[in-house]
Write a protein that holds these residues in place. Structure first.
Motif, PDB file in Angstrom:
ATOM      1  N   ALA A 147     -21.416  11.005 -28.113  1.00  0.00           N
ATOM      2  CA  ALA A 147     -22.628  10.652 -28.222  1.00  0.00           C
ATOM      3  C   ALA A 147     -22.918   9.889 -26.728  1.00  0.00           C
ATOM      4  O   ALA A 147     -23.851  10.725 -26.604  1.00  0.00           O
ATOM      5  N   ARG A 148     -22.408   9.674 -26.627  1.00  0.00           N
ATOM      6  CA  ARG A 148     -23.033   9.691 -24.549  1.00  0.00           C
ATOM      7  C   ARG A 148     -23.280  11.287 -24.018  1.00  0.00           C
ATOM      8  O   ARG A 148     -24.392  11.163 -23.845  1.00  0.00           O
ATOM      9  N   GLU A 149     -22.281  11.980 -24.371  1.00  0.00           N
ATOM     10  CA  GLU A 149     -22.608  13.461 -23.437  1.00  0.00           C
ATOM     11  C   GLU A 149     -23.667  13.647 -24.079  1.00  0.00           C
ATOM     12  O   GLU A 149     -24.774  14.448 -23.602  1.00  0.00           O
ATOM     13  N   GLU A 150     -23.455  13.848 -25.718  1.00  0.00           N
ATOM     14  CA  GLU A 150     -24.424  14.448 -26.161  1.00  0.00           C
ATOM     15  C   GLU A 150     -26.108  14.137 -25.933  1.00  0.00           C
ATOM     16  O   GLU A 150     -27.051  14.887 -26.044  1.00  0.00           O
ATOM     17  N   LEU A 151     -25.846  13.038 -25.810  1.00  0.00           N
ATOM     18  CA  LEU A 151     -27.232  12.427 -25.687  1.00  0.00           C
ATOM     19  C   LEU A 151     -27.896  12.239 -24.596  1.00  0.00           C
ATOM     20  O   LEU A 151     -29.354  12.501 -24.543  1.00  0.00           O
ATOM     21  N   ARG A 152     -26.898  12.295 -23.555  1.00  0.00           N
ATOM     22  CA  ARG A 152     -27.769  12.941 -21.786  1.00  0.00           C
ATOM     23  C   ARG A 152     -28.016  14.064 -22.222  1.00  0.00           C
ATOM     24  O   ARG A 152     -29.530  13.838 -20.930  1.00  0.00           O
ATOM     25  N   ALA A 181     -34.100  -2.196 -28.332  1.00  0.00           N
ATOM     26  CA  ALA A 181     -32.614  -1.311 -28.668  1.00  0.00           C
ATOM     27  C   ALA A 181     -32.710  -0.954 -29.556  1.00  0.00           C
ATOM     28  O   ALA A 181     -33.864  -0.571 -30.685  1.00  0.00           O
ATOM     29  N   ALA A 182     -32.429   0.044 -30.150  1.00  0.00           N
ATOM     30  CA  ALA A 182     -32.256   1.342 -31.192  1.00  0.00           C
ATOM     31  C   ALA A 182     -31.353   0.248 -32.364  1.00  0.00           C
ATOM     32  O   ALA A 182     -31.833   0.589 -33.529  1.00  0.00           O
ATOM     33  N   ASP A 183     -31.084  -0.221 -32.429  1.00  0.00           N
ATOM     34  CA  ASP A 183     -30.644  -1.435 -33.435  1.00  0.00           C
ATOM     35  C   ASP A 183     -30.261  -3.305 -33.483  1.00  0.00           C
ATOM     36  O   ASP A 183     -29.738  -2.955 -32.529  1.00  0.00           O
ATOM     37  N   SER A 184     -30.279  -3.308 -34.170  1.00  0.00           N
ATOM     38  CA  SER A 184     -29.994  -5.033 -34.176  1.00  0.00           C
ATOM     39  C   SER A 184     -28.579  -5.396 -32.948  1.00  0.00           C
ATOM     40  O   SER A 184     -28.407  -6.400 -32.435  1.00  0.00           O
ATOM     41  N   ASP A 185     -27.446  -5.002 -33.688  1.00  0.00           N
ATOM     42  CA  ASP A 185     -26.773  -4.644 -32.943  1.00  0.00           C
ATOM     43  C   ASP A 185     -26.318  -4.777 -30.946  1.00  0.00           C
ATOM     44  O   ASP A 185     -25.904  -5.146 -31.215  1.00  0.00           O
ATOM     45  N   VAL A 186     -27.302  -3.610 -31.689  1.00  0.00           N
ATOM     46  CA  VAL A 186     -27.641  -3.203 -29.534  1.00  0.00           C
ATOM     47  C   VAL A 186     -27.729  -4.613 -28.821  1.00  0.00           C
ATOM     48  O   VAL A 186     -27.418  -5.180 -27.981  1.00  0.00           O
ATOM     49  N   ASP A 238     -29.207   3.924 -23.414  1.00  0.00           N
ATOM     50  CA  ASP A 238     -29.375   3.172 -23.336  1.00  0.00           C
ATOM     51  C   ASP A 238     -28.485   2.166 -23.898  1.00  0.00           C
ATOM     52  O   ASP A 238     -27.572   1.929 -24.321  1.00  0.00           O
ATOM     53  N   ALA A 239     -28.448   2.614 -25.637  1.00  0.00           N
ATOM     54  CA  ALA A 239     -27.783   2.124 -26.596  1.00  0.00           C
ATOM     55  C   ALA A 239     -26.121   2.954 -26.205  1.00  0.00           C
ATOM     56  O   ALA A 239     -25.298   1.653 -27.017  1.00  0.00           O
ATOM     57  N   ALA A 240     -26.248   3.418 -26.168  1.00  0.00           N
ATOM     58  CA  ALA A 240     -24.569   4.238 -26.212  1.00  0.00           C
ATOM     59  C   ALA A 240     -23.667   3.318 -25.244  1.00  0.00           C
ATOM     60  O   ALA A 240     -22.821   3.374 -24.843  1.00  0.00           O
ATOM     61  N   ARG A 241     -24.959   3.995 -23.661  1.00  0.00           N
ATOM     62  CA  ARG A 241     -23.954   2.625 -22.316  1.00  0.00           C
ATOM     63  C   ARG A 241     -23.900   1.051 -22.903  1.00  0.00           C
ATOM     64  O   ARG A 241     -22.306   0.689 -22.611  1.00  0.00           O
ATOM     65  N   ILE A 242     -24.352   0.679 -23.877  1.00  0.00           N
ATOM     66  CA  ILE A 242     -24.230  -0.695 -23.782  1.00  0.00           C
ATOM     67  C   ILE A 242     -23.530  -1.295 -24.711  1.00  0.00           C
ATOM     68  O   ILE A 242     -22.452  -1.668 -24.737  1.00  0.00           O
ATOM     69  N   ASN A 243     -22.778   0.400 -26.204  1.00  0.00           N
ATOM     70  CA  ASN A 243     -22.101  -0.185 -26.835  1.00  0.00           C
ATOM     71  C   ASN A 243     -20.153  -0.279 -26.401  1.00  0.00           C
ATOM     72  O   ASN A 243     -19.752  -0.230 -26.707  1.00  0.00           O
ATOM     73  N   LEU A 244     -20.901   1.002 -24.873  1.00  0.00           N
ATOM     74  CA  LEU A 244     -19.783   1.481 -24.041  1.00  0.00           C
ATOM     75  C   LEU A 244     -18.771   0.349 -23.302  1.00  0.00           C
ATOM     76  O   LEU A 244     -17.946  -0.050 -23.445  1.00  0.00           O
ATOM     77  N   ALA A 245     -20.144  -0.565 -22.503  1.00  0.00           N
ATOM     78  CA  ALA A 245     -19.622  -1.710 -22.257  1.00  0.00           C
ATOM     79  C   ALA A 245     -18.726  -3.092 -23.662  1.00  0.00           C
ATOM     80  O   ALA A 245     -17.989  -3.464 -22.900  1.00  0.00           O
ATOM     81  N   GLU A 246     -19.567  -2.863 -24.944  1.00  0.00           N
ATOM     82  CA  GLU A 246     -18.973  -3.489 -25.670  1.00  0.00           C
ATOM     83  C   GLU A 246     -17.740  -3.654 -26.285  1.00  0.00           C
ATOM     84  O   GLU A 246     -16.600  -4.438 -25.730  1.00  0.00           O
TER      85      GLU A 246
END
Length: 510
Positions: A427-432, A478-483, A443-451
């Motif tokens: 997803a990160r590559e596709e979003l980029r 953020a894109a959603d509350s979990d992020v 940004d949300a994808a990067r935060i997800n990956l850090a988590e």
């Protein structure tokens, strides 16, 4: 009152009548511009005579179509728009042997575009093919006819989710028009650019879509013959692209201004206004004005019922209204109403588009969001995120990437770390590739990956994915509350807490 109750039927007649207006208007204008030169005047007069003959054929066609709709009883205006267009297509087929190829092609193009507006892809494709075959017999087709063929072929491509092809066709149609300021058919000009914008949006090219909108807005506003509805559509589409890019308040202000202008002008009793109200409701919801959003959605539903009655089983606007209301109900902790509305949206989308379409994918995606965030059922959320991916057309790259990130998010919540890692990296590559390195989803994808890295006890890996600015963005928009939760946790862990988003060196690197 009859006309008010059947605006769509009247609109069909008006659109078909454009053939008469366009041919006669252009030819008269050409005649007077050439009057100063005898040779050119003679040619223009002959062309005007030909176009007048064509216009008479078109007028006869319209009369036959309305008569065939309900001969002898005068009730053609009470028919549904789809029935009327179907009868008109039958009349066209019966008159094919008596019509000149240029007229035959022009009428088939008009029917194809009307079918496109009704999302009837097989019928739109059939009429486009009829027009294409008729044009093949014309030695030197006029530019207007060639550009209109590009338009209807692009419309068919959009209905079949072939957005790259649609973009190529609309670009070619626009390029054929050498001087847009003097082009005789502003409706065609706007329709070409409109489809060009839609194609760019579905291909995940928001900056290009805004560029196209700004270009055609300038072109149309410079012409005295533009219609307010043309400008309205472009303004609302621009506001939605701005909103999708995260500038919610700017989009809300534009939609409020547009609705106020339409109300002041009395343009409030058509399906275009229903769609604009829906987008205003969506804009309110995105800034957290949920009460205002529901009020606007209720107004939109009421207007829709007034126009179409109970005839909304396969209505695209109604599907989005249901979906918008469902999202608001989810945000105000009214999960049962939310699920009910999303189910209605899905049933409406399925009746209109089947299982594979951008609209169906969005309905599944929103239902998955409801199960994840409002109900707290990650298993059902995972199921519907996967359904959203399956329903997404191959060329809708932006949506596909977002759905994939959200699927990874719920896999992460379920503790399926290896599956989540696979989906997140993809997803990160596709979003980029679609949106670039930054933006709310990237940004949300990067935060997800850090988590994910933290859960694997990979502290260095976690710090490599994010910095102060990414975390600050994640905590505020953020894109959603979990992020948001993940961004707060990461910020606290790494001590990246400056209000301006600047980076403080993480403890492990000191």
């Amino acid at each position: 009152m009859l006309l008010r109750r059947h605006r769509m039927t009247a609109a069909v007649a008006a659109v078909l009548s454009l053939a008469v207006l366009a041919t006669t208007g252009v030819s008269v204008a050409q005649y007077f511009r050439a009057e100063s030169e005898r040779g050119r005047a003679v040619e223009a007069l002959a062309a005007a005579q030909t176009q007048r003959d064509h216009a008479q054929h078109v007028a006869d066609f319209l009369i036959d179509a309305f008569t065939a709709a309900d001969p002898g009883r005068g009730r053609a205006t009470e028919m549904r728009a789809g029935d009327l267009i179907e009868r008109a297509a039958g009349v066209l087929q019966n008159k094919s042997a008596t019509l000149e190829p240029v007229v035959y092609a022009r009428l088939a193009q008009t029917l194809s575009y009307l079918y496109f507006r009704m999302d009837s892809r097989e019928e739109a494709a059939r009429q486009a093919e009829i027009a294409r075959n008729a044009m093949a017999t014309v030695a030197d087709p006029p530019v207007e006819l060639l550009s209109r063929q590009d338009l209807v072929e692009a419309g068919v491509a959009v209905l079949y989710d072939k957005y790259t092809k649609a973009a190529e066709l609309t670009s070619r149609g626009v390029e054929r028009i050498a001087d847009p300021a003097r082009f005789g058919d502003p409706e065609l000009l706007q329709q070409l650019w409109e489809l060009r914008v839609r194609s760019a949006i579905f291909l995940g090219q928001p900056a290009k879509a805004i560029e196209y909108i700004d270009t055609v807005l300038a072109l149309l506003r410079a012409r005295p013959d533009h219609r307010p509805e043309q400008i309205d559509w472009l303004r609302q589409r621009r506001a939605m692209i701005v909103s999708d890019s995260g500038n919610y308040r700017e989009a809300l202000a534009e939609m409020q201004a547009l609705v106020a202008e339409r109300r002041a002008a009395g343009r409030v009793n058509d399906l275009n206004h229903v769609e604009i109200l829906r987008l205003l409701g969506q804009s309110h919801a995105r800034v957290g004005n949920y009460r205002a959003a529901l009020e606007v959605y209720d107004e939109a539903l009421s207007t829709h019922r007034e126009i179409r009655g109970d005839n909304g089983r396969d209505d695209r606007v109604l599907m989005h209204l249901y979906g918008g209301m469902a999202s608001v109900y989810a945000n105000v902790q009214r999960a049962p109403e939310s699920v009910q509305m999303f189910r209605r949206a899905i049933d409406t989308a399925r009746a209109k588009y089947g299982e594979t379409s951008t609209f169906m994918a969005s309905a599944y995606f929103n239902l998955a969001d409801t199960y994840q965030f409002a109900i707290g059922d990650p298993a059902l959320a995972e199921f519907f995120y996967r359904r959203a991916q399956q329903a997404t057309p191959a060329e809708a790259l932006g949506n596909r990437a977002i759905f994939r990130r959200c699927l990874a998010q719920v896999l992460l919540a379920e503790g399926k770390l290896f599956e989540a890692a696979y989906e997140l990296e993809g997803a990160r590559e596709e979003l980029r590739s679609v949106y670039g390195g930054r933006g709310s989803q990237s940004d949300a994808a990067r935060i997800n990956l850090a988590e994910l890295s933290l859960r694997r006890f990979d502290l260095a890996g976690a710090s490599a994915f994010v910095d102060g600015s990414v975390l600050a963005a994640g905590r505020t928009s953020a894109a959603d509350s979990d992020v948001v939760v993940q961004a707060e946790r990461l910020s606290a862990y790494f001590d990246w807490n400056r209000a301006d988003g600047s980076t403080i060196a993480p403890p492990l690197s000191r």
